[in-house]
Design a protein around this motif. Structure first.
Motif, short mmCIF file in Angstrom:
data_model
loop_
_atom_site.label_atom_id
_atom_site.label_comp_id
_atom_site.label_asym_id
_atom_site.label_seq_id
_atom_site.Cartn_x
_atom_site.Cartn_y
_atom_site.Cartn_z
N ARG A 236 -6.45 -15.09 6.05
CA ARG A 236 -6.03 -15.00 7.45
C ARG A 236 -6.61 -13.70 8.02
O ARG A 236 -7.03 -12.82 7.27
CB ARG A 236 -4.51 -15.01 7.58
N LEU A 237 -6.60 -13.59 9.34
CA LEU A 237 -7.11 -12.38 9.97
C LEU A 237 -6.09 -11.25 9.90
O LEU A 237 -4.90 -11.46 10.13
CB LEU A 237 -7.45 -12.66 11.44
N PHE A 238 -6.56 -10.05 9.56
CA PHE A 238 -5.69 -8.87 9.61
C PHE A 238 -6.54 -7.65 9.93
O PHE A 238 -7.74 -7.61 9.68
CB PHE A 238 -4.92 -8.68 8.30
N TYR A 239 -5.88 -6.64 10.51
CA TYR A 239 -6.56 -5.40 10.87
C TYR A 239 -6.78 -4.55 9.62
O TYR A 239 -5.85 -4.35 8.83
CB TYR A 239 -5.77 -4.63 11.92
N VAL A 240 -7.99 -4.02 9.49
CA VAL A 240 -8.35 -3.27 8.28
C VAL A 240 -7.70 -1.89 8.27
O VAL A 240 -7.24 -1.42 7.22
CB VAL A 240 -9.88 -3.15 8.17
N LYS A 241 -7.65 -1.22 9.42
CA LYS A 241 -7.17 0.17 9.45
C LYS A 241 -5.73 0.30 8.97
O LYS A 241 -5.46 1.08 8.03
CB LYS A 241 -7.32 0.75 10.85
N PRO A 242 -4.75 -0.41 9.55
CA PRO A 242 -3.37 -0.27 9.04
C PRO A 242 -3.23 -0.75 7.59
O PRO A 242 -2.39 -0.24 6.85
CB PRO A 242 -2.55 -1.13 10.00
N PHE A 243 -4.05 -1.72 7.21
CA PHE A 243 -4.04 -2.21 5.82
C PHE A 243 -4.40 -1.09 4.85
O PHE A 243 -3.69 -0.84 3.86
CB PHE A 243 -5.01 -3.38 5.71
N LEU A 244 -5.50 -0.38 5.13
CA LEU A 244 -5.94 0.70 4.24
C LEU A 244 -5.00 1.90 4.31
O LEU A 244 -4.75 2.57 3.29
CB LEU A 244 -7.37 1.13 4.60
N GLU A 245 -4.48 2.19 5.50
CA GLU A 245 -3.53 3.30 5.63
C GLU A 245 -2.27 3.04 4.80
O GLU A 245 -1.73 3.97 4.17
CB GLU A 245 -3.16 3.50 7.10
N ALA A 267 -11.84 1.01 15.06
CA ALA A 267 -10.41 1.00 14.73
C ALA A 267 -9.81 -0.39 14.80
O ALA A 267 -8.75 -0.64 14.22
CB ALA A 267 -9.66 1.94 15.68
N ASP A 268 -10.47 -1.32 15.51
CA ASP A 268 -9.96 -2.69 15.66
C ASP A 268 -10.67 -3.68 14.74
O ASP A 268 -10.68 -4.88 15.02
CB ASP A 268 -10.10 -3.15 17.12
N LEU A 269 -11.26 -3.17 13.68
CA LEU A 269 -12.00 -4.04 12.75
C LEU A 269 -11.06 -5.06 12.11
O LEU A 269 -10.01 -4.70 11.58
CB LEU A 269 -12.68 -3.20 11.68
N LEU A 270 -11.46 -6.33 12.17
CA LEU A 270 -10.67 -7.42 11.60
C LEU A 270 -11.36 -7.99 10.37
O LEU A 270 -12.59 -8.06 10.31
CB LEU A 270 -10.48 -8.54 12.63
N LEU A 271 -10.54 -8.40 9.41
CA LEU A 271 -11.07 -9.00 8.18
C LEU A 271 -10.36 -10.33 7.95
O LEU A 271 -9.14 -10.43 8.09
CB LEU A 271 -10.85 -8.08 6.99
N TYR A 272 -11.14 -11.36 7.58
CA TYR A 272 -10.58 -12.68 7.28
C TYR A 272 -10.57 -12.85 5.77
O TYR A 272 -11.60 -13.15 5.16
CB TYR A 272 -11.42 -13.77 7.95
N ALA A 273 -9.41 -12.63 5.17
CA ALA A 273 -9.27 -12.72 3.72
C ALA A 273 -7.80 -12.81 3.37
O ALA A 273 -6.93 -12.75 4.25
CB ALA A 273 -9.93 -11.51 3.04
N ASP A 274 -7.51 -12.94 2.07
CA ASP A 274 -6.13 -12.95 1.58
C ASP A 274 -5.69 -11.49 1.43
O ASP A 274 -6.13 -10.79 0.51
CB ASP A 274 -6.04 -13.69 0.25
N GLU A 275 -4.84 -11.03 2.32
CA GLU A 275 -4.49 -9.60 2.36
C GLU A 275 -3.85 -9.13 1.05
O GLU A 275 -4.15 -8.04 0.56
CB GLU A 275 -3.53 -9.34 3.53
N SER A 276 -2.97 -9.94 0.46
CA SER A 276 -2.28 -9.52 -0.76
C SER A 276 -3.25 -9.40 -1.93
O SER A 276 -3.14 -8.46 -2.74
CB SER A 276 -1.16 -10.51 -1.09
N LEU A 277 -4.20 -10.32 -2.04
CA LEU A 277 -5.17 -10.25 -3.13
C LEU A 277 -6.11 -9.07 -2.96
O LEU A 277 -6.44 -8.37 -3.93
CB LEU A 277 -5.97 -11.56 -3.21
N ILE A 278 -6.58 -8.84 -1.73
CA ILE A 278 -7.47 -7.70 -1.49
C ILE A 278 -6.71 -6.39 -1.71
O ILE A 278 -7.28 -5.40 -2.19
CB ILE A 278 -8.06 -7.76 -0.07
N ALA A 279 -5.42 -6.38 -1.40
CA ALA A 279 -4.61 -5.19 -1.66
C ALA A 279 -4.57 -4.89 -3.15
O ALA A 279 -4.59 -3.71 -3.57
CB ALA A 279 -3.20 -5.39 -1.12
N HIS A 280 -4.52 -5.93 -3.97
CA HIS A 280 -4.54 -5.75 -5.42
C HIS A 280 -5.84 -5.07 -5.85
O HIS A 280 -5.82 -4.16 -6.70
CB HIS A 280 -4.39 -7.10 -6.12
N VAL A 281 -6.97 -5.50 -5.27
CA VAL A 281 -8.27 -4.92 -5.63
C VAL A 281 -8.34 -3.45 -5.23
O VAL A 281 -8.71 -2.58 -6.03
CB VAL A 281 -9.41 -5.71 -4.95
N VAL A 282 -7.98 -3.15 -3.97
CA VAL A 282 -8.06 -1.76 -3.48
C VAL A 282 -7.10 -0.87 -4.27
O VAL A 282 -7.46 0.25 -4.65
CB VAL A 282 -7.76 -1.72 -1.97
#
Length: 374
Positions: A236-245, A267-282
């Protein structure tokens, strides 16, 4: 001769001369129009139209019909060319058309992506890169406008090898974990039951050791089993900045001595991916940086010219030895005294399933940099 006859002959001759003159003028007009038609078509100009009234109506209608037929043929040809270009750009194989002088006449988007460049003008620009072991190339000859050209198709075999490698490891782990857990689980359960019924301290102690050892082995096998149980991504789409913060804040709980910073051009960069899985990687990369005694972690997110999105994660911790950089994504390989060596392997599987990639860009005394590319 009778004067009336002479006058008749002269009148007929005059009429014939006028008729022939008119016919000649009409012929010249028609030739002029045909010449104009072909000159315009030769210059790809289809905007003209001959008036379809008057004495030249039939001729003008015929010339206009020829114009419409040729214009439609050109339109159909251009549509086919666009269609074929879309097909070529849709394939993952890089394609280049090169003439006898080494000039690149045409290439597709995959060629730019695989070679990591924005434009290809001459074959010499990328010849050395194509000759490396990373690419599998195929070449054929053809004629284009009576000119001999070479059609070069190439693909990156590294990703193909990685896919086969991951598939093999996954199958192996599934078999091993199934067999080991089926064998050890009954032993652990039985030893626990017997330890409660045993009378002697030595027997009870021995059974307790068997039980605890069996549980450790089950935990060990279960950690490998997780490699084959990665859920299917739900993008799904989510904002990258608050995700990384948010992940930076979480990582600060692991170590108060490590400072993390974030750099973003959008600052408004959007990413289309599974946020929880990418969070695991980061998160895994952030923890690895802290365990490498990093005092500074840098994160940056940006868009590449080909519209792909990259997240770079760097740190100033202990570098990865050069002879080990090629094995860090191999399952079970680890340089730590603790851990099972599956973190980066799972991360690579997640990125692969998400349609992206993870790579080690650099690792030296200055920085260790990982790049996630979507």
């Amino acid at each position: 001769m009778d004067s009336d006859v002479i006058l008749a002959i002269l009148a007929t001759a005059a009429a014939s001369a006028v008729g022939y003159w008119r016919l000649y003028r009409r012929y010249r007009r028609t030739i002029g129009k045909v010449t104009f038609l072909f000159n315009a078509i030769d210059n790809l100009d289809f905007s003209f139209r001959f008036p379809e009234e008057g004495r030249d109506r039939v001729v003008n209608e015929s010339l206009n019909r020829i114009r419409r037929i040729l214009e439609q043929a050109r339109t159909d040809l251009m549509e086919r060319e666009r269609f074929y270009e879309q097909i070529i750009n849709a394939v993952s194989t890089g394609i280049m058309v090169v003439d006898e002088r080494g000039s690149v006449l045409q290439y597709n988007e995959a060629a730019l992506r695989l070679l990591g460049t924005e434009i290809i003008t001459f074959e010499s620009q990328v010849k050395e890169r194509l000759s490396s072991d990373n690419f599998s190339t195929r070449e054929t000859s053809a004629l284009l406008h009576n000119q001999k050209v070479r059609i070069i198709a190439f693909s990156d075999i590294r990703s193909e090898l990685s896919s086969h490698e991951l598939e093999s490891w996954t199958k192996l782990i599934r078999v091993l974990t199934h067999e080991i857990m089926n064998t050890v689980a009954p032993i652990t359960s039985l030893s626990e039951t017997l330890s409660h019924k045993a009378g002697g301290n030595e027997v009870r102690k021995g059974l307790s050791v068997i039980h605890s050892t069996g549980k450790q082995l089950l935990n060990f096998v279960e950690s490998y089993r997780r490699m084959t149980l990665i859920p299917r991504p739900q993008p799904r789409l989510f904002y990258v900045k608050p995700f990384l913060e948010r992940l930076m804040t979480i990582s600060s709980e692991y170590s108060r001595q490590t400072v993390a910073s974030l750099t973003m051009t959008d600052a408004d960069l959007l990413l289309y991916a599974d946020e929880s899985l990418i969070a695991h990687v980061v998160t895994n990369l952030l923890k690895n940086a802290i365990e490498a005694d990093a005092t500074s972690i840098t994160l940056s997110a940006y868009t590449m010219p080909d519209d792909s999105i990259c997240i770079d994660i760097g740190n100033n911790g202990k570098p990865i030895p050069v002879d080990e950089t090629g094995q860090i994504f191999v399952p079970f390989f680890t340089t730590k005294s603790t851990g099972y060596g599956i973190g980066l392997s799972i991360s690579r599987q997640i990125m692969k399933q998400s349609g992206g990639s993870i790579e080690l860009v650099a690792s030296d005394t200055a920085t260790t940099l990982f790049r996630l590319r979507f």
